[in-house]
Write a protein that holds these residues in place. Sequence first.
Motif, PDB file in Angstrom:
ATOM      1  N   SER A 292       0.355   6.586  -6.795  1.00 12.22           N
ATOM      2  CA  SER A 292      -0.877   7.357  -6.918  1.00 12.22           C
ATOM      3  C   SER A 292      -0.617   8.845  -6.726  1.00 12.22           C
ATOM      4  CB  SER A 292      -1.901   6.857  -5.895  1.00 12.22           C
ATOM      5  OG  SER A 292      -3.066   7.653  -5.907  1.00 12.22           O
ATOM      6  N   HIS A 293       0.147   9.203  -5.692  1.00 14.35           N
ATOM      7  CA  HIS A 293       0.455  10.612  -5.445  1.00 14.35           C
ATOM      8  C   HIS A 293       1.226  11.217  -6.613  1.00 14.35           C
ATOM      9  CE1 HIS A 293       0.030  10.396  -0.771  1.00 14.35           C
ATOM     10  NE2 HIS A 293      -1.130  10.430  -1.406  1.00 14.35           N
TER      11      HIS A 293
ATOM     12  N   ARG B 249       0.830  -1.208   0.000  1.00 16.62           N
ATOM     13  CA  ARG B 249       0.000   0.000   0.000  1.00 16.62           C
ATOM     14  C   ARG B 249       0.861   1.253   0.000  1.00 16.62           C
ATOM     15  NH1 ARG B 249      -4.520   0.171   4.479  1.00 16.62           N
ATOM     16  NH2 ARG B 249      -4.835   2.114   3.339  1.00 16.62           N
ATOM     17  N   PHE B 250       2.018   1.176   0.645  1.00 15.28           N
ATOM     18  CA  PHE B 250       2.913   2.316   0.747  1.00 15.28           C
ATOM     19  C   PHE B 250       3.425   2.728  -0.637  1.00 15.28           C
ATOM     20  CE2 PHE B 250       7.238   4.055   1.641  1.00 15.28           C
ATOM     21  CZ  PHE B 250       6.839   5.174   2.345  1.00 15.28           C
ATOM     22  N   TYR B 251       3.880   1.776  -1.430  1.00 18.26           N
ATOM     23  CA  TYR B 251       4.402   2.094  -2.759  1.00 18.26           C
ATOM     24  C   TYR B 251       3.274   2.394  -3.743  1.00 18.26           C
ATOM     25  CZ  TYR B 251       8.983   0.679  -1.087  1.00 18.26           C
ATOM     26  OH  TYR B 251      10.163   0.607  -0.389  1.00 18.26           O
ATOM     27  N   ARG B 252       2.134   1.757  -3.578  1.00 14.48           N
ATOM     28  CA  ARG B 252       0.996   2.108  -4.426  1.00 14.48           C
ATOM     29  C   ARG B 252       0.554   3.537  -4.152  1.00 14.48           C
ATOM     30  NH1 ARG B 252      -1.289  -2.910  -2.883  1.00 14.48           N
ATOM     31  NH2 ARG B 252      -2.997  -1.787  -1.834  1.00 14.48           N
ATOM     32  N   GLN B 253       0.625   3.959  -2.896  1.00 10.18           N
ATOM     33  CA  GLN B 253       0.291   5.340  -2.560  1.00 10.18           C
ATOM     34  C   GLN B 253       1.281   6.306  -3.205  1.00 10.18           C
ATOM     35  OE1 GLN B 253       1.284   7.054   1.326  1.00 10.18           O
ATOM     36  NE2 GLN B 253      -0.904   7.534   1.606  1.00 10.18           N
TER      37      GLN B 253
ATOM     38  N   LYS C 238      -0.644  17.766  -0.736  1.00  4.67           N
ATOM     39  CA  LYS C 238      -0.765  17.451  -2.153  1.00  4.67           C
ATOM     40  C   LYS C 238      -1.198  18.676  -2.950  1.00  4.67           C
ATOM     41  CE  LYS C 238      -3.034  13.717  -2.976  1.00  4.67           C
ATOM     42  NZ  LYS C 238      -4.202  12.821  -3.167  1.00  4.67           N
TER      43      LYS C 238
ATOM     44  N   ASN D 276       5.081  11.274   0.161  1.00  4.70           N
ATOM     45  CA  ASN D 276       5.285   9.970  -0.457  1.00  4.70           C
ATOM     46  C   ASN D 276       5.023  10.019  -1.962  1.00  4.70           C
ATOM     47  OD1 ASN D 276       5.827   7.238  -0.620  1.00  4.70           O
ATOM     48  ND2 ASN D 276       3.771   6.609  -0.057  1.00  4.70           N
TER      49      ASN D 276
ATOM     50  N   GLN E 240      -1.202  11.752  -9.530  1.00  5.66           N
ATOM     51  CA  GLN E 240      -2.163  12.836  -9.285  1.00  5.66           C
ATOM     52  C   GLN E 240      -1.497  14.192  -9.384  1.00  5.66           C
ATOM     53  OE1 GLN E 240      -4.702  12.275  -5.764  1.00  5.66           O
ATOM     54  NE2 GLN E 240      -4.314  10.089  -5.895  1.00  5.66           N
TER      55      GLN E 240
END
Length: 271
Positions: free
Chosen positions: A54-55, A47-51, A136, A220, A58
Motif C-alpha cells: 500500500s505504501h 498486514r505488514f506486507y500489505r502495508q 509518507k 515500510n 501510494q
Amino acid sequence: MAALCLLPFALVFFAFQIAPLLWVAVNSLQTADGWSLANFTRILESRFYRQAISHSLQVSFWSSLFGLLIALLGSYSLHRVDSRLRDFVNAFATMTSNFAGVPLAFAFIILLGFNGALTLLLRQIGWIEDFNLYSKTGLIVIYTYFQIPLGVLLLYPAFDALREDWRESAALLGASTWRYWCHIGLPVLTPALVGTFVILLANALGAYATVYALTTGNFNIVPIRIAALVAGDINLDPWLASALAMLLVGLMALITLVHQWLLRRSYHAAR
C-alpha cells in the motif's frame, strides 16, 4: 541476415532481462516444504506486507502524478521560450534525472530535515509547522523531485506533435484556449502522458537507495522489504523476497496492459 544481426542483442536481452525474471519467478514458488503458492499466500495474509504494498503504491502514484503535472507545464513552457534557455534546461534535466539515491537523500536532509535550512526558514515564516521529511508525505516530495526531470525529458518531444496552425485555426473559429486544450491539445498528448505516467510509476516503484538512505530502512515499502529478506541477518528468506518481486512485476504488467488498452481506445477514437 537481419536475424543474425539481432542475435547479439537477443542474447544480451535474454541474459540480463528474461533469465533473471525466470529465476525470480521459479524461486517465488519454492518453500522449505517444496513447490507451492505459500509465499504469495503469506504476503497477502500479512498486514505488514500489505502495508508495504500500500505504501509503495501510494508514494509511487502521487509522486508520479505530481511529477507528470509539473513536467507537463515545464515541457510546454520550454516550447515557448528562447532556444538557448531551452537547451540549457534540457541539459539540466538530463543531469538531474540521474541525481537520485544517496546524494539526493542527503541533499534533502540538509534542506528539509528536522533542522534543515529550508525547514527552519519556512517554520520561522510560519508556512509549515509539523512537516516530516521521513514520513509518507516527505517521501512523496523527494520522489516527485527526481520524477520531474525524467518526465520533462519524456514529454518534451511529444509537444512537437502539436502544430501551431491548429491553435490559430481554433482561435479563428472562436475556440477559447481552454476548449483548444480540451478538444485538441490534450487528446493529442494523451498517449505520451499515459506512457510517461507508466514509466514514472515503474521508476518510483523500484526506487530503493533514496528511501533507504533517508529512513535507514525503517519505512515500510516493498523494495526495503525485498532487500531485508535477501540480505537481512534475522529475516533471511530469498524465496519470499522473490514472491514480493513477482507481485511488483504483476502490478507493472497490469498497469502496462491498462496503458495499452487506453492507447487502443485513443487510436480508435481518433480514427
